[in-house]
Design an enzyme around this catalytic site. Structure first.
Site, mmCIF file in Angstrom:
data_model
loop_
_atom_site.group_PDB
_atom_site.id
_atom_site.type_symbol
_atom_site.label_atom_id
_atom_site.label_comp_id
_atom_site.label_asym_id
_atom_site.label_seq_id
_atom_site.Cartn_x
_atom_site.Cartn_y
_atom_site.Cartn_z
ATOM 1 N N ASP A 11 38.921 9.807 24.822
ATOM 2 C CA ASP A 11 38.830 9.196 23.505
ATOM 3 C C ASP A 11 38.707 7.682 23.661
ATOM 4 O O ASP A 11 39.598 7.023 24.194
ATOM 5 C CB ASP A 11 40.089 9.545 22.696
ATOM 6 C CG ASP A 11 39.946 9.220 21.210
ATOM 7 O OD1 ASP A 11 38.929 8.622 20.834
ATOM 8 O OD2 ASP A 11 40.861 9.568 20.446
ATOM 9 N N ASP A 105 33.004 9.348 19.388
ATOM 10 C CA ASP A 105 33.768 8.617 20.384
ATOM 11 C C ASP A 105 34.793 9.464 21.121
ATOM 12 O O ASP A 105 35.679 8.916 21.794
ATOM 13 C CB ASP A 105 34.469 7.419 19.736
ATOM 14 C CG ASP A 105 35.381 7.836 18.587
ATOM 15 O OD1 ASP A 105 35.319 9.002 18.181
ATOM 16 O OD2 ASP A 105 36.146 6.978 18.102
ATOM 17 N N GLU A 106 34.724 10.789 21.039
ATOM 18 C CA GLU A 106 35.669 11.625 21.785
ATOM 19 C C GLU A 106 35.024 12.949 22.181
ATOM 20 O O GLU A 106 34.136 13.444 21.501
ATOM 21 C CB GLU A 106 36.949 11.854 20.989
ATOM 22 C CG GLU A 106 36.750 12.541 19.658
ATOM 23 C CD GLU A 106 38.072 12.771 18.931
ATOM 24 O OE1 GLU A 106 39.080 13.099 19.597
ATOM 25 O OE2 GLU A 106 38.088 12.629 17.694
#
Length: 555
Positions: A11, A105-106
């Protein structure tokens, strides 16, 4: 095959703010907010330096300045976000093909098949963090565990810019003291309910009886969360899969409903959904609208069509009709609650309330052909679940455990009193018109409508209704999703049968709608999203569409 903790959850830390600090080194170490300003607007994301002062995404810019006077507001580089996030995912792919990206974003990664090449999972995770920092320049936190649930919690504990590995023999020891807010699926409402019962940590949740948790949070959610509290999670890391639905939503604060305001928001959402559908050569048969009221009470309405759709205007019209059904049902519900407080048992008592119409039971659809002014009976339909609705009919689903705020009453009662003098012959029932349902549900019934002399298209009830036909109810969120997706590279043209339904994209008006959208897609691809669009959608202020699209993930 490796049997230990081999699932990674990676993350990126404060991703949007970190990108801005990467692009402008003068911002490093300083509290910054992406979006918004001291004069207003909404903060889209905040750096860790700003978060220490209580600044968070979704906060008004004015409030962020109050909490952190030294904060710097920056405009987002939306063109760079996707590029840098994709570069990080490419680094993950260097060590394993088993990557499940869950947002920009993860992502999850299963490295059980890579340990013989790159070492143990903790060694792989440390290597990935150093490589992302060196090649991309962004901080990333990674959690390593035996299950996806535990790996995600571990990455949250590792923030910012850290690594946490949970050994299988210490899983419960690690979980028990952590707050329940870290668990997947526990939001503010569920957290509040658990807190009221004295459940603050994951260990306390694990110690509670599954039955009591199910009674508190509902059977499905309670059963799932009780299992996760014991780290019982059989989900595996899955690669890219075909999307089952495409959706978009817009938070509205607390706004009273008006035809123009609802239409503008829904057109904006429909445009975002339709663009993504067409980009992937998809169309959908089921359109669902979710309306959230103050107090976090949400209601959904859905319509399943015989033919898939992907035209912006068609999605807007269907969503508008479904949204007003939900809003009118809410107005009826609040009216009935007011009558109960006044001790009035007759809902038809003059001068007290008005039936705003709403959803109908299936048995009423045919009767509405002969009596279009008949009000619908919302009580018969409210018990039906969304999944049980027959094809071509409307369904609804609400959470009765969540009560909406009674602060809606004053603004709504103004409109209720204004409507008491309206003609009794005009229909106050608002639903997808019976003729439209006939066209979408059954070809043989459609032909009967044509033989009966229906030579003109069914008018849009939203645009033909008078102002007093729209109840004033406060809403805080609108959402649209399209499911039952099919792959469609071309549209099969249909023989012209009067009246032609513009919602069927094989008809001449339906094909015209799709052609306009296709042309706009081409212009936007060359000149940018804001180069052309539908007026209601383009008039919507707030969060830039580029940021919304980065945050949205097809289901």
């Amino acid at each position: 095959m490796y049997e230990g903790a081999a699932i990674l959850h990676a993350d990126l830390d404060a991703f949007y703010a970190s990108v801005e600090q990467l692009l402008d080194p003068s911002l490093r170490g300083r509290p910054i907010a992406v979006g918004g300003s001291a004069a207003g607007g909404v903060v889209l994301a905040a750096s860790y330096e700003a978060k220490r002062f209580g600044v968070s995404g979704g906060m008004p810019g004015r409030r962020a300045r109050e909490l952190c006077p030294q904060i710097t507001f920056v405009r987002g580089h939306f063109d760079r976000y996707q590029q840098l996030a994709d570069a990080v995912i490419a680094i993950l792919h260097d060590v394993t093909p088993a990557i499940e990206r869950i947002s920009i974003d993860e992502a999850f990664a299963d490295v059980s098949g890579s340990v013989h090449l790159f070492g143990s999972p903790d060694v792989i995770a440390d290597r990935l963090r150093r490589q992302v920092r060196r090649e991309v320049g962004l901080p990333i936190s990674i959690g390593v565990a035996r299950t996806k649930h535990l790996a995600k919690i571990a990455s949250q504990v590792a923030k910012p810019d850290g690594l946490v590995v949970v050994a299988p023999e210490r899983e419960q020891e690690f979980l028990d003291p952590l707050p329940v807010a870290l668990m997947w699926g526990i939001g503010p409402v569920a957290q509040g309910k658990l807190k009221a019962e004295g459940i603050h940590t994951i260990g306390q949740l694990a110690a509670a009886s599954p039955g009591s948790v199910q009674r508190l949070l509902g059977e499905a959610a309670g059963k799932k969360l009780s299992a996760l509290a014991h780290n019982e999670d059989a989900r595996r890391v899955s690669g890219a899969a075909r999307a089952r639905s495409v959706g978009a939503q817009s938070a509205m604060g607390r706004q009273s409903t008006t035809p123009e305001g609802v239409r503008a928001v829904l057109n904006h959402l429909a445009d975002r959904v339709a663009v993504r559908l067409r980009a992937k050569h998809r169309a959908g048969r089921t359109v669902t609208v979710r309306v959230r009221y103050p107090g976090l009470r949400s209601v959904t309405r859905s319509l399943t069509l015989n033919e898939p759709v992907a035209a912006t205007l068609t999605l807007t019209e269907i969503a508008e009709q479904l949204a007003w059904q939900a809003i009118r049902d809410e107005a009826n519900r609040l009216d009935q609650a007011e009558l109960g407080e006044l001790g009035v048992t007759d809902p038809a008592r003059p001068g007290k309330t008005r039936n705003w119409g709403g959803t109908a039971s299936p048995s009423q659809n045919s009767s509405r052909n002969s009596d279009p002014s008949r009000n619908s009976d919302t009580s018969q339909h409210s018990s039906r679940s969304q999944n049980s609705s027959p094809r071509g009919t409307l369904s609804q689903n609400s959470d009765p455990s969540q009560d909406s705020s009674r602060s809606q009453s004053p603004s709504r009662s103004q409109n209720s009193s204004r409507s008491q003098n309206s003609s009794s012959s005009r229909s106050s029932s608002w639903e997808v018109p019976a003729a439209a349902l006939v066209t979408e549900t059954s070809p043989e019934r459609s032909s009967r409508a044509v033989r009966a002399g229906a030579a003109e298209p069914v008018p849009d009830p939203v645009r033909t209704a008078e102002p007093q036909d729209f109840p004033l109810v406060q809403i805080s969120l609108l959402a649209i999703s399209v499911s039952n997706l099919v792959v469609r590279h071309v549209v099969q043209q249909e023989l012209a049968v009067t009246p032609e339904d513009p919602r069927r994209e094989g008809t001449q008006p339906g094909a015209a709608r799709l052609a306009v959208d296709t042309s706009m897609d081409a212009v936007r691809a060359k000149y940018g999203r804001n180069a052309v669009g539908y007026l209601p959608a383009m008039s919507q202020p707030g969060v830039p569409d580029e940021f919304r699209e980065l945050a949205e993930k097809d289901g």
